[in-house]
Design a protein around this motif. Structure first.
Motif, PDB file in Angstrom:
ATOM      1  N   ASP A  22       0.842  -1.194   0.000  1.00  0.00           N
ATOM      2  CA  ASP A  22       0.000   0.000   0.000  1.00  0.00           C
ATOM      3  C   ASP A  22       0.881   1.249   0.000  1.00  0.00           C
ATOM      4  O   ASP A  22       2.044   1.215   0.415  1.00  0.00           O
ATOM      5  CB  ASP A  22      -0.911  -0.006   1.224  1.00  0.00           C
ATOM      6  N   PHE A  23       0.332   2.348  -0.472  1.00  0.00           N
ATOM      7  CA  PHE A  23       1.051   3.618  -0.461  1.00  0.00           C
ATOM      8  C   PHE A  23       0.045   4.751  -0.526  1.00  0.00           C
ATOM      9  O   PHE A  23      -1.118   4.561  -0.910  1.00  0.00           O
ATOM     10  CB  PHE A  23       2.027   3.716  -1.640  1.00  0.00           C
ATOM     11  N   THR A  24       0.492   5.914  -0.125  1.00  0.00           N
ATOM     12  CA  THR A  24      -0.270   7.152  -0.270  1.00  0.00           C
ATOM     13  C   THR A  24       0.570   8.091  -1.122  1.00  0.00           C
ATOM     14  O   THR A  24       1.782   8.207  -0.910  1.00  0.00           O
ATOM     15  CB  THR A  24      -0.552   7.792   1.100  1.00  0.00           C
ATOM     16  N   ALA A  25      -0.050   8.742  -2.105  1.00  0.00           N
ATOM     17  CA  ALA A  25       0.736   9.548  -3.040  1.00  0.00           C
ATOM     18  C   ALA A  25      -0.063  10.738  -3.551  1.00  0.00           C
ATOM     19  O   ALA A  25      -1.301  10.708  -3.613  1.00  0.00           O
ATOM     20  CB  ALA A  25       1.188   8.688  -4.220  1.00  0.00           C
ATOM     21  N   ILE A  26       0.666  11.784  -3.937  1.00  0.00           N
ATOM     22  CA  ILE A  26       0.079  12.951  -4.601  1.00  0.00           C
ATOM     23  C   ILE A  26      -0.112  12.615  -6.074  1.00  0.00           C
ATOM     24  O   ILE A  26       0.787  12.069  -6.723  1.00  0.00           O
ATOM     25  CB  ILE A  26       0.995  14.175  -4.450  1.00  0.00           C
ATOM     26  N   THR A  27      -1.288  12.929  -6.607  1.00  0.00           N
ATOM     27  CA  THR A  27      -1.565  12.665  -8.016  1.00  0.00           C
ATOM     28  C   THR A  27      -2.206  13.892  -8.656  1.00  0.00           C
ATOM     29  O   THR A  27      -2.530  14.873  -7.980  1.00  0.00           O
ATOM     30  CB  THR A  27      -2.525  11.469  -8.198  1.00  0.00           C
ATOM     31  N   THR A  28      -2.433  13.800  -9.942  1.00  0.00           N
ATOM     32  CA  THR A  28      -3.104  14.868 -10.684  1.00  0.00           C
ATOM     33  C   THR A  28      -4.580  14.975 -10.322  1.00  0.00           C
ATOM     34  O   THR A  28      -5.260  15.905 -10.767  1.00  0.00           O
ATOM     35  CB  THR A  28      -2.970  14.611 -12.194  1.00  0.00           C
ATOM     36  N   GLU A  29      -5.087  14.037  -9.516  1.00  0.00           N
ATOM     37  CA  GLU A  29      -6.475  14.100  -9.046  1.00  0.00           C
ATOM     38  C   GLU A  29      -6.541  14.168  -7.525  1.00  0.00           C
ATOM     39  O   GLU A  29      -7.542  13.793  -6.921  1.00  0.00           O
ATOM     40  CB  GLU A  29      -7.259  12.902  -9.579  1.00  0.00           C
ATOM     41  N   GLY A  30      -5.459  14.646  -6.897  1.00  0.00           N
ATOM     42  CA  GLY A  30      -5.417  14.738  -5.447  1.00  0.00           C
ATOM     43  C   GLY A  30      -4.678  13.562  -4.830  1.00  0.00           C
ATOM     44  O   GLY A  30      -4.072  12.750  -5.528  1.00  0.00           O
ATOM     45  N   VAL A  31      -4.735  13.473  -3.508  1.00  0.00           N
ATOM     46  CA  VAL A  31      -4.033  12.409  -2.792  1.00  0.00           C
ATOM     47  C   VAL A  31      -4.832  11.108  -2.904  1.00  0.00           C
ATOM     48  O   VAL A  31      -6.052  11.093  -2.709  1.00  0.00           O
ATOM     49  CB  VAL A  31      -3.842  12.786  -1.310  1.00  0.00           C
ATOM     50  N   VAL A  32      -4.136  10.020  -3.244  1.00  0.00           N
ATOM     51  CA  VAL A  32      -4.780   8.707  -3.319  1.00  0.00           C
ATOM     52  C   VAL A  32      -3.958   7.697  -2.533  1.00  0.00           C
ATOM     53  O   VAL A  32      -2.758   7.884  -2.299  1.00  0.00           O
ATOM     54  CB  VAL A  32      -4.933   8.213  -4.775  1.00  0.00           C
ATOM     55  N   THR A  33      -4.620   6.633  -2.114  1.00  0.00           N
ATOM     56  CA  THR A  33      -3.940   5.471  -1.553  1.00  0.00           C
ATOM     57  C   THR A  33      -4.321   4.268  -2.396  1.00  0.00           C
ATOM     58  O   THR A  33      -5.432   4.215  -2.952  1.00  0.00           O
ATOM     59  CB  THR A  33      -4.344   5.210  -0.090  1.00  0.00           C
ATOM     60  N   LEU A  34      -3.423   3.314  -2.502  1.00  0.00           N
ATOM     61  CA  LEU A  34      -3.750   2.114  -3.271  1.00  0.00           C
ATOM     62  C   LEU A  34      -4.940   1.386  -2.653  1.00  0.00           C
ATOM     63  O   LEU A  34      -5.824   0.897  -3.366  1.00  0.00           O
ATOM     64  CB  LEU A  34      -2.537   1.180  -3.341  1.00  0.00           C
ATOM     65  N   SER A  35      -4.994   1.336  -1.328  1.00  0.00           N
ATOM     66  CA  SER A  35      -6.032   0.558  -0.652  1.00  0.00           C
ATOM     67  C   SER A  35      -7.437   1.113  -0.878  1.00  0.00           C
ATOM     68  O   SER A  35      -8.421   0.395  -0.670  1.00  0.00           O
ATOM     69  CB  SER A  35      -5.738   0.465   0.848  1.00  0.00           C
ATOM     70  N   GLN A  36      -7.559   2.364  -1.331  1.00  0.00           N
ATOM     71  CA  GLN A  36      -8.897   2.901  -1.593  1.00  0.00           C
ATOM     72  C   GLN A  36      -9.550   2.217  -2.790  1.00  0.00           C
ATOM     73  O   GLN A  36     -10.767   2.316  -2.982  1.00  0.00           O
ATOM     74  CB  GLN A  36      -8.846   4.411  -1.816  1.00  0.00           C
ATOM     75  N   TYR A  37      -8.740   1.512  -3.586  1.00  0.00           N
ATOM     76  CA  TYR A  37      -9.272   0.818  -4.759  1.00  0.00           C
ATOM     77  C   TYR A  37      -9.562  -0.656  -4.483  1.00  0.00           C
ATOM     78  O   TYR A  37      -9.819  -1.417  -5.416  1.00  0.00           O
ATOM     79  CB  TYR A  37      -8.295   0.949  -5.925  1.00  0.00           C
ATOM     80  N   ARG A  38      -9.500  -1.064  -3.210  1.00  0.00           N
ATOM     81  CA  ARG A  38      -9.867  -2.441  -2.876  1.00  0.00           C
ATOM     82  C   ARG A  38     -11.285  -2.708  -3.384  1.00  0.00           C
ATOM     83  O   ARG A  38     -12.178  -1.888  -3.224  1.00  0.00           O
ATOM     84  CB  ARG A  38      -9.790  -2.661  -1.363  1.00  0.00           C
ATOM     85  N   GLY A  39     -11.482  -3.867  -3.995  1.00  0.00           N
ATOM     86  CA  GLY A  39     -12.768  -4.187  -4.610  1.00  0.00           C
ATOM     87  C   GLY A  39     -12.765  -3.950  -6.109  1.00  0.00           C
ATOM     88  O   GLY A  39     -13.690  -4.366  -6.805  1.00  0.00           O
ATOM     89  N   GLN A  40     -11.727  -3.282  -6.610  1.00  0.00           N
ATOM     90  CA  GLN A  40     -11.533  -3.090  -8.045  1.00  0.00           C
ATOM     91  C   GLN A  40     -10.227  -3.752  -8.467  1.00  0.00           C
ATOM     92  O   GLN A  40      -9.331  -3.974  -7.655  1.00  0.00           O
ATOM     93  CB  GLN A  40     -11.424  -1.598  -8.392  1.00  0.00           C
ATOM     94  N   TRP A  41     -10.121  -4.040  -9.755  1.00  0.00           N
ATOM     95  CA  TRP A  41      -8.824  -4.370 -10.322  1.00  0.00           C
ATOM     96  C   TRP A  41      -8.064  -3.064 -10.526  1.00  0.00           C
ATOM     97  O   TRP A  41      -8.669  -2.021 -10.797  1.00  0.00           O
ATOM     98  CB  TRP A  41      -8.987  -5.093 -11.658  1.00  0.00           C
ATOM     99  N   VAL A  42      -6.760  -3.109 -10.374  1.00  0.00           N
ATOM    100  CA  VAL A  42      -5.918  -1.924 -10.576  1.00  0.00           C
ATOM    101  C   VAL A  42      -4.815  -2.270 -11.567  1.00  0.00           C
ATOM    102  O   VAL A  42      -4.178  -3.328 -11.456  1.00  0.00           O
ATOM    103  CB  VAL A  42      -5.287  -1.446  -9.249  1.00  0.00           C
ATOM    104  N   LEU A  43      -4.613  -1.398 -12.543  1.00  0.00           N
ATOM    105  CA  LEU A  43      -3.462  -1.508 -13.432  1.00  0.00           C
ATOM    106  C   LEU A  43      -2.537  -0.347 -13.081  1.00  0.00           C
ATOM    107  O   LEU A  43      -2.795   0.804 -13.433  1.00  0.00           O
ATOM    108  CB  LEU A  43      -3.889  -1.458 -14.900  1.00  0.00           C
ATOM    109  N   LEU A  44      -1.506  -0.666 -12.307  1.00  0.00           N
ATOM    110  CA  LEU A  44      -0.507   0.318 -11.886  1.00  0.00           C
ATOM    111  C   LEU A  44       0.643   0.265 -12.878  1.00  0.00           C
ATOM    112  O   LEU A  44       1.246  -0.791 -13.078  1.00  0.00           O
ATOM    113  CB  LEU A  44      -0.013  -0.010 -10.476  1.00  0.00           C
ATOM    114  N   PHE A  45       0.931   1.394 -13.514  1.00  0.00           N
ATOM    115  CA  PHE A  45       1.975   1.375 -14.542  1.00  0.00           C
ATOM    116  C   PHE A  45       2.876   2.596 -14.409  1.00  0.00           C
ATOM    117  O   PHE A  45       2.428   3.693 -14.081  1.00  0.00           O
ATOM    118  CB  PHE A  45       1.362   1.319 -15.945  1.00  0.00           C
TER     119      PHE A  45
END
Length: 233
Positions: A22-45
């Motif tokens: 897991d991580f928390t990061a600044i993005t172009t859409e605000g601060v996100v954490t990987l764990s907020q996408y639990r329940g979805q598939w994630v393509l991290l690239f």
């Protein structure tokens, strides 16, 4: 003679089947954490750098095919070590060129924490450039596939979609997919669990909806397979 010192510290060893860090990061859409996408598939690239032609072509392709990723319940999440202002300027440039607004977050990993966590850092150019990696993460936050590409060659988005389709079929139905499999093609069923089942596959596979070329090499249509969890279909 002076020799260039190269950091030979091993990259973080993430393997298929491990829980994605897991991580928390600044993005172009605000601060996100990987764990907020639990329940979805994630393509991290990751991509090597903003305002570069190969990366620009990839982001255009991701934006164009974003509805296809959405259909598959996949959240795209990009990352590079460029600053957030650089990301914003680059994405605006892409929108000016193509009319496409980027519909997913792009992480600004200035301290390379995400890159190091996932082993995305090129060890010969640490803090200068991340490599072109892909991590496909399932709804339980487990890593299901890892791919790496050189900086000179862009990724094939249709292959990424095909791989996601295959992983989702495997997850839902407990089957495997053969080489060059495409949605709608026959799938490979698990190996026989008993000797009687083995003999049936040899003598009369059609009676159980199978096409067997050998007792260990059997195919069926996906429509013949019961989902492991009917609600996940």
């Amino acid at each position: 003679m002076n020799r260039e010192i190269i950091d030979e510290t091993p990259r973080q060893c993430l393997t298929i089947g491990r829980i994605a860090p897991d991580f928390t990061a600044i993005t172009t859409e605000g601060v996100v954490t990987l764990s907020q996408y639990r329940g979805q598939w994630v393509l991290l690239f990751s991509h090597p750098g903003d305002f570069t032609p190969v990366c620009t072509s990839e982001f255009i392709a991701f934006a164009q095919l974003y509805p296809e990723f959405e259909k598959r319940n996949v959240q795209l999440l990009g990352v590079s070590i460029d600053s957030n202002p650089s990301h914003l300027g680059w994405l605006y440039s892409i929108m000016e060129m193509t009319g496409l607004r980027m519909p997913f977050p792009l992480i600004s990993d200035r301290d390379a924490k995400v890159a190091e966590l996932y082993g995305m850092v090129n060890p010969d150019r640490i803090y200068e450039q991340s490599v072109r990696d892909v991590f496909i993460i399932d709804p339980n936050q487990r890593i299901r596939a890892i791919l790496a590409y050189p900086a000179t060659n862009g990724r094939n988005m249709y292959e990424l979609l095909r791989l996601i389709d295959a992983l989702q079929v495997t997850t839902t139905y407990g089957v495997s997919t053969p080489a060059n499999w495409m949605p709608g093609d026959p799938v490979i069923v698990p190996e026989a669990r008993t000797f009687d089942e083995l003999l049936q596959r040899v003598t009369d596979p059609e009676s159980v909806g199978l096409n067997c070329l050998a007792w260990y090499y059997c195919f069926t249509d996906l429509s013949q397979v019961t989902p492991l969890n009917p609600e996940s279909e």
